[in-house]
Scaffold this motif. Sequence first.
Motif, PDB file in Angstrom:
ATOM      1  N   PRO A 150      44.366  56.998  30.055  1.00 34.70           N
ATOM      2  CA  PRO A 150      45.777  56.586  29.965  1.00 34.70           C
ATOM      3  C   PRO A 150      46.140  55.437  30.906  1.00 34.70           C
ATOM      4  CG  PRO A 150      45.601  58.971  29.964  1.00 34.70           C
ATOM      5  CD  PRO A 150      44.226  58.452  30.267  1.00 34.70           C
ATOM      6  N   ASP A 151      45.332  55.184  31.924  1.00 37.90           N
ATOM      7  CA  ASP A 151      45.693  54.083  32.827  1.00 37.90           C
ATOM      8  C   ASP A 151      44.617  53.017  32.990  1.00 37.90           C
ATOM      9  OD1 ASP A 151      43.858  55.341  34.412  1.00 37.90           O
ATOM     10  OD2 ASP A 151      45.268  55.956  35.973  1.00 37.90           O
ATOM     11  N   THR A 152      43.557  53.081  32.204  1.00 33.48           N
ATOM     12  CA  THR A 152      42.449  52.140  32.388  1.00 33.48           C
ATOM     13  C   THR A 152      42.003  51.541  31.062  1.00 33.48           C
ATOM     14  OG1 THR A 152      41.676  53.542  34.207  1.00 33.48           O
ATOM     15  CG2 THR A 152      40.139  51.876  33.405  1.00 33.48           C
ATOM     16  N   VAL A 153      41.772  50.225  31.064  1.00 34.41           N
ATOM     17  CA  VAL A 153      41.236  49.569  29.867  1.00 34.41           C
ATOM     18  C   VAL A 153      40.005  48.752  30.225  1.00 34.41           C
ATOM     19  CG1 VAL A 153      43.455  49.458  28.665  1.00 34.41           C
ATOM     20  CG2 VAL A 153      42.724  47.525  30.081  1.00 34.41           C
ATOM     21  N   LEU A 154      39.148  48.564  29.236  1.00 35.77           N
ATOM     22  CA  LEU A 154      37.954  47.726  29.368  1.00 35.77           C
ATOM     23  C   LEU A 154      38.240  46.394  28.684  1.00 35.77           C
ATOM     24  CD1 LEU A 154      34.836  47.786  30.153  1.00 35.77           C
ATOM     25  CD2 LEU A 154      34.446  48.406  27.767  1.00 35.77           C
ATOM     26  N   MET A 155      37.898  45.302  29.361  1.00 34.80           N
ATOM     27  CA  MET A 155      38.123  43.970  28.784  1.00 34.80           C
ATOM     28  C   MET A 155      36.903  43.087  29.029  1.00 34.80           C
ATOM     29  SD  MET A 155      42.072  43.153  29.817  1.00 34.80           S
ATOM     30  CE  MET A 155      42.146  41.691  28.759  1.00 34.80           C
ATOM     31  N   ALA A 156      36.838  41.978  28.288  1.00 34.27           N
ATOM     32  CA  ALA A 156      35.743  41.022  28.475  1.00 34.27           C
ATOM     33  C   ALA A 156      36.019  40.152  29.695  1.00 34.27           C
ATOM     34  CB  ALA A 156      35.608  40.149  27.233  1.00 34.27           C
ATOM     35  N   ALA A 157      34.951  39.806  30.395  1.00 34.05           N
ATOM     36  CA  ALA A 157      35.067  38.956  31.588  1.00 34.05           C
ATOM     37  C   ALA A 157      35.570  37.556  31.236  1.00 34.05           C
ATOM     38  CB  ALA A 157      33.711  38.866  32.283  1.00 34.05           C
ATOM     39  N   SER A 158      35.505  37.206  29.960  1.00 30.24           N
ATOM     40  CA  SER A 158      35.910  35.863  29.535  1.00 30.24           C
ATOM     41  C   SER A 158      37.423  35.677  29.454  1.00 30.24           C
ATOM     42  CB  SER A 158      35.296  35.562  28.156  1.00 30.24           C
ATOM     43  OG  SER A 158      35.710  36.551  27.237  1.00 30.24           O
ATOM     44  N   ALA A 159      38.179  36.714  29.790  1.00 23.87           N
ATOM     45  CA  ALA A 159      39.639  36.623  29.655  1.00 23.87           C
ATOM     46  C   ALA A 159      40.357  37.006  30.955  1.00 23.87           C
ATOM     47  CB  ALA A 159      40.106  37.509  28.504  1.00 23.87           C
ATOM     48  N   PRO A 160      40.095  36.258  32.056  1.00 26.71           N
ATOM     49  CA  PRO A 160      40.662  36.664  33.356  1.00 26.71           C
ATOM     50  C   PRO A 160      42.187  36.601  33.409  1.00 26.71           C
ATOM     51  CG  PRO A 160      39.631  34.488  33.512  1.00 26.71           C
ATOM     52  CD  PRO A 160      39.247  35.063  32.171  1.00 26.71           C
ATOM     53  N   LEU A 161      42.798  35.652  32.710  1.00 25.86           N
ATOM     54  CA  LEU A 161      44.268  35.534  32.762  1.00 25.86           C
ATOM     55  C   LEU A 161      44.919  36.715  32.050  1.00 25.86           C
ATOM     56  CD1 LEU A 161      44.603  31.705  31.969  1.00 25.86           C
ATOM     57  CD2 LEU A 161      44.604  32.825  34.224  1.00 25.86           C
ATOM     58  N   SER A 162      44.320  37.104  30.939  1.00 24.38           N
ATOM     59  CA  SER A 162      44.851  38.250  30.192  1.00 24.38           C
ATOM     60  C   SER A 162      44.657  39.524  31.000  1.00 24.38           C
ATOM     61  CB  SER A 162      44.151  38.365  28.839  1.00 24.38           C
ATOM     62  OG  SER A 162      44.213  37.135  28.157  1.00 24.38           O
ATOM     63  N   ALA A 163      43.496  39.644  31.670  1.00 16.29           N
ATOM     64  CA  ALA A 163      43.235  40.822  32.498  1.00 16.29           C
ATOM     65  C   ALA A 163      44.276  40.905  33.612  1.00 16.29           C
ATOM     66  CB  ALA A 163      41.825  40.770  33.071  1.00 16.29           C
ATOM     67  N   ALA A 164      44.607  39.745  34.217  1.00 13.75           N
ATOM     68  CA  ALA A 164      45.601  39.730  35.296  1.00 13.75           C
ATOM     69  C   ALA A 164      46.963  40.168  34.769  1.00 13.75           C
ATOM     70  CB  ALA A 164      45.676  38.337  35.912  1.00 13.75           C
ATOM     71  N   LEU A 165      47.311  39.704  33.562  1.00 11.29           N
ATOM     72  CA  LEU A 165      48.589  40.081  32.958  1.00 11.29           C
ATOM     73  C   LEU A 165      48.661  41.597  32.750  1.00 11.29           C
ATOM     74  CD1 LEU A 165      51.234  39.354  31.361  1.00 11.29           C
ATOM     75  CD2 LEU A 165      49.796  39.095  29.347  1.00 11.29           C
ATOM     76  N   ILE A 166      47.554  42.170  32.290  1.00 12.66           N
ATOM     77  CA  ILE A 166      47.545  43.613  32.000  1.00 12.66           C
ATOM     78  C   ILE A 166      47.537  44.420  33.297  1.00 12.66           C
ATOM     79  CG2 ILE A 166      46.115  45.423  30.929  1.00 12.66           C
ATOM     80  CD1 ILE A 166      45.653  43.201  28.686  1.00 12.66           C
ATOM     81  N   GLU A 167      46.867  43.895  34.316  1.00 11.10           N
ATOM     82  CA  GLU A 167      46.934  44.553  35.639  1.00 11.10           C
ATOM     83  C   GLU A 167      48.365  44.542  36.173  1.00 11.10           C
ATOM     84  OE1 GLU A 167      43.901  42.509  37.856  1.00 11.10           O
ATOM     85  OE2 GLU A 167      42.420  44.098  37.449  1.00 11.10           O
ATOM     86  N   ASP A 168      49.059  43.446  35.923  1.00 12.11           N
ATOM     87  CA  ASP A 168      50.460  43.333  36.350  1.00 12.11           C
ATOM     88  C   ASP A 168      51.341  44.378  35.686  1.00 12.11           C
ATOM     89  OD1 ASP A 168      50.329  41.375  38.195  1.00 12.11           O
ATOM     90  OD2 ASP A 168      50.974  39.745  36.864  1.00 12.11           O
ATOM     91  N   LEU A 169      50.902  44.895  34.544  1.00 13.81           N
ATOM     92  CA  LEU A 169      51.680  45.920  33.848  1.00 13.81           C
ATOM     93  C   LEU A 169      51.356  47.315  34.365  1.00 13.81           C
ATOM     94  CD1 LEU A 169      51.419  44.566  30.188  1.00 13.81           C
ATOM     95  CD2 LEU A 169      53.256  44.217  31.843  1.00 13.81           C
ATOM     96  N   GLY A 170      50.470  47.372  35.368  1.00 19.71           N
ATOM     97  CA  GLY A 170      50.193  48.663  35.993  1.00 19.71           C
ATOM     98  C   GLY A 170      48.934  49.351  35.504  1.00 19.71           C
ATOM     99  N   TYR A 171      48.101  48.620  34.777  1.00 20.29           N
ATOM    100  CA  TYR A 171      46.841  49.215  34.315  1.00 20.29           C
ATOM    101  C   TYR A 171      45.683  48.803  35.216  1.00 20.29           C
ATOM    102  CZ  TYR A 171      49.279  50.452  30.068  1.00 20.29           C
ATOM    103  OH  TYR A 171      50.168  50.992  29.176  1.00 20.29           O
ATOM    104  N   ARG A 172      44.669  49.649  35.251  1.00 21.12           N
ATOM    105  CA  ARG A 172      43.417  49.286  35.902  1.00 21.12           C
ATOM    106  C   ARG A 172      42.536  48.646  34.826  1.00 21.12           C
ATOM    107  NH1 ARG A 172      38.432  51.735  37.585  1.00 21.12           N
ATOM    108  NH2 ARG A 172      38.798  53.539  36.241  1.00 21.12           N
ATOM    109  N   VAL A 173      41.960  47.494  35.135  1.00 25.45           N
ATOM    110  CA  VAL A 173      41.135  46.787  34.148  1.00 25.45           C
ATOM    111  C   VAL A 173      39.691  46.764  34.640  1.00 25.45           C
ATOM    112  CG1 VAL A 173      40.715  44.607  32.956  1.00 25.45           C
ATOM    113  CG2 VAL A 173      43.074  45.344  33.396  1.00 25.45           C
ATOM    114  N   VAL A 174      38.794  47.271  33.806  1.00 25.17           N
ATOM    115  CA  VAL A 174      37.354  47.192  34.071  1.00 25.17           C
ATOM    116  C   VAL A 174      36.839  46.062  33.196  1.00 25.17           C
ATOM    117  CG1 VAL A 174      35.154  48.418  33.834  1.00 25.17           C
ATOM    118  CG2 VAL A 174      37.225  49.683  34.499  1.00 25.17           C
ATOM    119  N   THR A 175      36.049  45.137  33.753  1.00 27.61           N
ATOM    120  CA  THR A 175      35.565  44.023  32.926  1.00 27.61           C
ATOM    121  C   THR A 175      34.047  44.066  32.775  1.00 27.61           C
ATOM    122  OG1 THR A 175      35.505  42.572  34.846  1.00 27.61           O
ATOM    123  CG2 THR A 175      37.472  42.453  33.468  1.00 27.61           C
ATOM    124  N   VAL A 176      33.599  43.586  31.634  1.00 31.66           N
ATOM    125  CA  VAL A 176      32.165  43.444  31.355  1.00 31.66           C
ATOM    126  C   VAL A 176      31.942  42.069  30.732  1.00 31.66           C
ATOM    127  CG1 VAL A 176      31.472  45.867  31.079  1.00 31.66           C
ATOM    128  CG2 VAL A 176      32.544  44.678  29.163  1.00 31.66           C
TER     129      VAL A 176
END
Length: 265
Positions: A219-245
């Motif tokens: 419920p609080d963590t998503v997996l994202m591609a390392a190729s999308a750092p700006l999007s990952a930052a946006l989603i972290e700003d929404l309160g999620y933990r982002v794991v990247t690969v």
Amino acid sequence: LARSAASRAGMRTLALVRLPSSNLAEGELTHLERTPIDAELADTQWEKYVAALEAEGFTTVEVPAADGFADSVFVEDAVVILDNTAVLTSPGAESRRGEIEGVAAAIPGLDLGMDVETIELPGTLDGGDVLKVGRTVYVGRGGRTNAEGIRQFRAIAIARGFEVVAVPVSRVLHLKSAVTALPDGTVIGYAPLVERPELFTRFLAVPEETGAAVVVLSPDTVLMAASAPLSAALIEDLGYRVVTVDISEFEKLEGCVTCLSVRIR
Ligand code: CIR
């Protein structure tokens, strides 16, 4: 021991994965030009992807490899899970039709007592075109999934209490190349590739094409591609933990984080 919130909550978290085929580099391409694939790097990236799922509390189950089927690593396209039903798909690309047999054979081995349904030709449907958000299932109608495939899928899904919303897809390979959903149901996508954002209850634009794909790990963590750092930052700003690969070798074949596994809860 790393255990995700989902597994602490006692939710069943299995993920089907499938080892890359030795001819991975010959995978289908629709919107991208072919660029060289580093097969060894692809194998390493795949292992790290699997390790990331396991670190977040998933038990991964390997579907036996389908050597000779270049795109078989993209196992999400072969089966859609609706509650306790496994819907075996009917791939829109002829080169991928042989992938289903091995996935079908693996379902009973999960020991979940799943019902099995199948999409039959002339219907075609790829799992990458199916996005579940709560009890709503969005299905992309495009290059891989046709109207007859959606018709068959709709009957299966409606019988199980899901609502089905068909969405036109022409700018990308699959619906989920353009949009996926955060744990709270917000649909995220790279706006230039999303034809009908108004079809989604809540839509949030992300700044990168590969940032449109998230795998919900808990419920609080998503997996994202390392190729999308700006999007990952946006989603972290929404309160999620982002794991990247890093999945660069699979991105060269129009694959994204979602398509490398099938999550079963
Ligand atoms: C294909 O064209 O079928 C593969 N090269 C990529 C499939 C990616 N699958 C997905 O996004 N669900």
